[in-house]
Design an enzyme around this catalytic site. Structure first.
Site, mmCIF file in Angstrom:
data_model
loop_
_atom_site.group_PDB
_atom_site.id
_atom_site.type_symbol
_atom_site.label_atom_id
_atom_site.label_comp_id
_atom_site.label_asym_id
_atom_site.label_seq_id
_atom_site.Cartn_x
_atom_site.Cartn_y
_atom_site.Cartn_z
ATOM 1 N N ASP A 283 0.868 -1.171 0.000
ATOM 2 C CA ASP A 283 0.000 0.000 0.000
ATOM 3 C C ASP A 283 0.913 1.231 0.000
ATOM 4 O OD1 ASP A 283 -2.123 1.738 0.030
ATOM 5 O OD2 ASP A 283 -3.188 0.755 1.664
HETATM 6 C C1 BGC Z 1 -4.997 3.255 0.196
HETATM 7 C C2 BGC Z 1 -5.147 2.234 -0.902
HETATM 8 C C3 BGC Z 1 -5.041 2.905 -2.233
HETATM 9 C C4 BGC Z 1 -3.701 3.617 -2.326
HETATM 10 C C5 BGC Z 1 -3.424 4.259 -3.654
HETATM 11 C C6 BGC Z 1 -3.772 4.119 0.008
HETATM 12 O O1 BGC Z 1 -3.755 5.188 0.879
HETATM 13 O O2 BGC Z 1 -4.950 2.605 1.437
HETATM 14 O O3 BGC Z 1 -6.354 1.547 -0.746
HETATM 15 O O4 BGC Z 1 -5.204 1.976 -3.264
HETATM 16 O O5 BGC Z 1 -3.663 4.586 -1.319
HETATM 17 O O6 BGC Z 1 -4.160 5.407 -3.846
#
Ligand code: BGC
Length: 746
Positions: A283
């Protein structure tokens, strides 16, 4: 003796052959693709390999990234949706980098790209995987039309705490429902064939993220292996089996181990048990966040831990690009681990056909955005997803008899808010609100009095009440702004915010029929509001076409059929409360302990059972609940046998009758209970559901088949299997209704 030895040798050889047999590819790779991967890999320098493992968020000018792309230092970008820029990124990679490897372009396409569908919690409320699959396909067509080939969806985190803002982004509390939605979304995004419209799915967040302590985002979780295997992992396994190309690690640490450095989940379970050969991405900076977690000293240390745990791509920590070369040189990371990661990344790029078709046709892509058929599907999905929680008979409203309609409330005309969380690319200008839909349908009959969330707006009470007196019916649209749910948007108070509850009281006092529609990102605690309206329709933020969908429901063009994908609580103090809990030794409804006490009756010190003195033991609405304008009756419930072998199939037959005056659709739900196990088992578990449309007065006999293997669980011995013994089964319209029938598993 000689014979025994030969036999032993033969057995060993067979075992060895079984171990060396390549596992079937979960993502659908074949010998041709694998050969191309090896050819490419053999030509790559270590630096180029590491470049593939680096994902960067785009922003600003293409020229900012040109050099890194040319040097093969970026394998993927996220957050660029301009197809002209994306084509230019690809051109630099394909034409100007040494090996010409195209870029994987990612975006959070969570519930639609331009055409926004209901938030995932609302998608789950449809209990309609086929429709959800269609929505994901539409999202894929629109997103790939602009050059995006990878979405960070579906989110499969089981969520049993509505304070957690990200409950909005998943399918709610139930394992079975979540798994069915997971498969549907993976199939929808990726399509039947991995063609130019295939959007690689990314199942996330692996794993346990939704169990954040206190419902505060990013918080620690403490799930045992048994809870992981029985509740949190199955939806991911189902999605892997459905062919999900990629997976994202989660932010949380579970029992002390952050997911991005967790070898048990990323290697033992995901790779070795499930055979997943797609790519694992972190993530956003979740690798770097292992430093504040206290799981690593610095970026080099956490990069080492992540890659050795099985992470293939680094989203925005820049840990791999900065440190992997030195980690390989020092022997802390094997080059073979890097090769394995790069294979998985190239596999996804090859499967998506990016090498053959790196560019997008800008005009053709533009033409499919907000297509009529897309808007139509979004409306139908919003219609199926809204849940009727209360109706004293006032709904459906009769279009020909309504006279003057007062429309008010903060969600009546809030195009941005009705789109819900994670709708980056949805646009206000294309969103149809309830107010717009009502004005179009009832020209000259709508009196709109705006009402905001804040206290200052209270001054308008008098105006609104006066307008209510002049109206024939009051349609009030309540709820929460999009920004109050989603990532990092958790709440400790789940009542309607601001003065909305007071507004409802004032409207009721005006003496005209009040119909409330709530749009929110979670199940709010609306118990105190229910008596102040004659009907309540609940929509998890319904997206672009929410307005027409809700109006169609209120006026009976469509009969509500959505069901709660999560338990609705009476008060936030009941968290966590979910239907498939295990049984205590002193259950609140145990007849012998509670001879004549109704737990809801209020304060009592009697009983010595598991409930709250002030709020009893039951939720406001159970999982799977939702009213219709008609009524359904279940009868003649029978099983084909009294006892089933382990490899058998349970055949359930029953009659379902539409006993009311409207055509309608019932979401038939089948629950089971395993009465005695090597560990205590949930009081009910959903094992099947189906939407059954029935004309008014129609009665049908239905058959449901459930393989006995569906009753397996990870028991005391650490094996997932069905344990013989007694079971109960319910077929009903929600998780709290019906009478059980019994059967045995031998
Ligand atoms: C979130 C993810 C997301 C990623 C990219 C993160 O802060 O937890 O679910 O896909 O950002 O935007």
């Amino acid at each position: 003796m000689k014979y025994t030895r030969t036999l032993l040798l033969a057995v060993l050889l067979v075992l060895l052959a079984a171990c060396t047999q390549p596992k079937p590819s979960t993502v659908g790779s074949d010998a041709g693709i694998e050969k191309r991967i090896e050819q490419l890999l053999s030509r790559m320098t270590l630096a180029e390999k590491i470049g593939q493992m680096n994902q960067v968020s785009a922003g600003g000018e293409v020229s900012n990234y040109a050099e890194a792309l040319r040097n093969g230092q970026i394998g993927s970008i996220l957050n660029e949706v301009d197809p002209v820029k994306i084509n230019e990124f690809q051109r630099i990679c394909v034409e100007e980098s040494r090996l010409g490897i195209p870029l994987l372009v990612g975006r959070d396409v969570i519930h639609g790209f331009h055409t926004i569908f209901p938030i995932p919690l609302g998608l789950a409320a449809t209990f309609d995987p086929a429709l959800v699959e269609q929505g994901a396909r539409i999202a894929a067509v629109e997103a790939t039309g602009q050059g995006v080939r990878w979405t960070f969806s579906p989110m499969l985190d089981i969520a049993r705490d509505p304070r957690w803002g990200r409950m909005a982004e998943g399918s709610g509390e139930d394992v079975y429902l979540d798994a069915r939605m997971a498969e549907a979304m993976v199939r929808g995004y990726q399509g039947e064939a991995l063609d130019a419209n295939a959007l690689a799915a990314c199942i996330k967040h692996f794993v346990g993220y939704g169990a954040a302590e206190g419902g505060r985002d990013y918080n620690s979780t403490f799930l045992t292996e048994r809870q992981l295997r029985n509740v949190y992992l199955p939806p991911f396994e189902a999605a892997v089996k459905a062919g999900a190309l990629t997976l994202m690690t989660s932010f949380n640490d579970n029992d002390g181990v952050p997911s991005t450095g967790n070898t048990f989940i990323l290697k033992d379970v995901l790779r070795d048990e499930w055979g997943f050969d797609g790519l694992v991405v972190t993530d956003w900076n979740s690798m770097g966040e292992m430093i504040p977690h206290g799981f690593g000293t610095d970026r080099k240390d956490v990069a080492c831990k992540a890659v050795n745990a099985g992470v293939d791509m680094d989203m925005m920590t820049f840990g791999f690009i900065s440190h992997l070369e030195e980690l390989v040189a020092s022997g802390q990371v094997k080059e073979s681990a890097i090769d394995e990661a790069v294979r998985r990344i190239l596999r996804v790029k090859l499967l998506l056909g990016l090498f053959e078709h790196p560019y997008v046709d800008v005009d053709a892509g533009q033409a499919v955005q907000y297509a009529e058929s897309h808007l139509d599907a979004a409306r139908r999905t919003a219609e199926e997803s809204a849940i009727l929680l209360k109706n004293d008979g006032i709904l459906p409203l009769k279009a020909g008899q309504v006279g003057t309609i007062l429309v008010t409330g903060p969600m009546a005309d809030a195009p941005h808010d009705q789109l819900g969380t994670w709708s980056f690319d949805g646009e206000k200008a294309h969103t149809v609100t309830p107010l717009q839909a009502l004005k179009e349908r009832f020209p000259g009959q709508v009196n709109y009095v705006p009402y905001g969330y804040s206290r200052e707006r209270r001054t308008r009470f008098d105006d609104i009440v006066a307008a209510a007196r002049r109206a024939d019916v009051v349609l009030v649209f309540l709820g929460e702004e999009a920004i109050l749910s989603g990532e990092a948007h958790c709440l400790a108070d789940l009542n309607l915010i601001g003065t909305q509850s007071e507004l409802l009281v004032a409207l009721k006092a005006a003496g005209k029929p009040v119909v409330a529609t709530v749009m929110a990102g979670r199940p709010l605690t609306i118990e105190r509001d229910l008596p102040n309206c004659r009907a309540m329709l609940y929509a998890f933020h319904p997206g672009t076409m929410g307005g027409p969908a809700l109006v169609n429901l209120l006026f009976g063009d469509v009969n509500p059929s959505g069901k709660t994908p999560v338990t609705f609580l009476r008060t936030v103090g009941q968290v966590p409360m979910y239907y498939s809990h295990t049984m205590t030794g002193r259950p609140y409804n145990n007849e012998t302990l509670l001879a004549d006490i109704e737990p809801e009756a209020g304060q009592t010190s009697l009983g010595n059972t598991s409930y709250y003195l002030d709020y009893g033991a039951r939720p406001l609405f159970p999982f799977g609940y939702g009213l219709s304008y008609t009524t359904f009756d279940y009868s003649d419930i029978a099983l084909d046998k009294e006892a089933y072998p382990q490899d058998g199939t349970i055949r359930l037959t029953f009659s379902l009758a539409n006993t009311g005056a409207y055509d309608g659709t019932e979401v038939v739900q089948v629950y089971i209970r395993d009465l005695v196990g090597s560990i205590t088992r949930p009081v009910k578990e959903l094992k099947y559901f189906e939407r059954v449309p029935l004309k008014a007065g129609e009665k049908r006999t239905l058959e449901v088949q459930i393989p006995v293997s569906e009753l397996a669980f990870f028991g005391l011995d650490g094996v997932t299997k069905v344990e013989p013994g007694g079971f109960q089964l319910w077929v009903a319209g929600d998780s709290a209704s019906g009478q059980p029938v019994s059967f045995q598993v031998l």
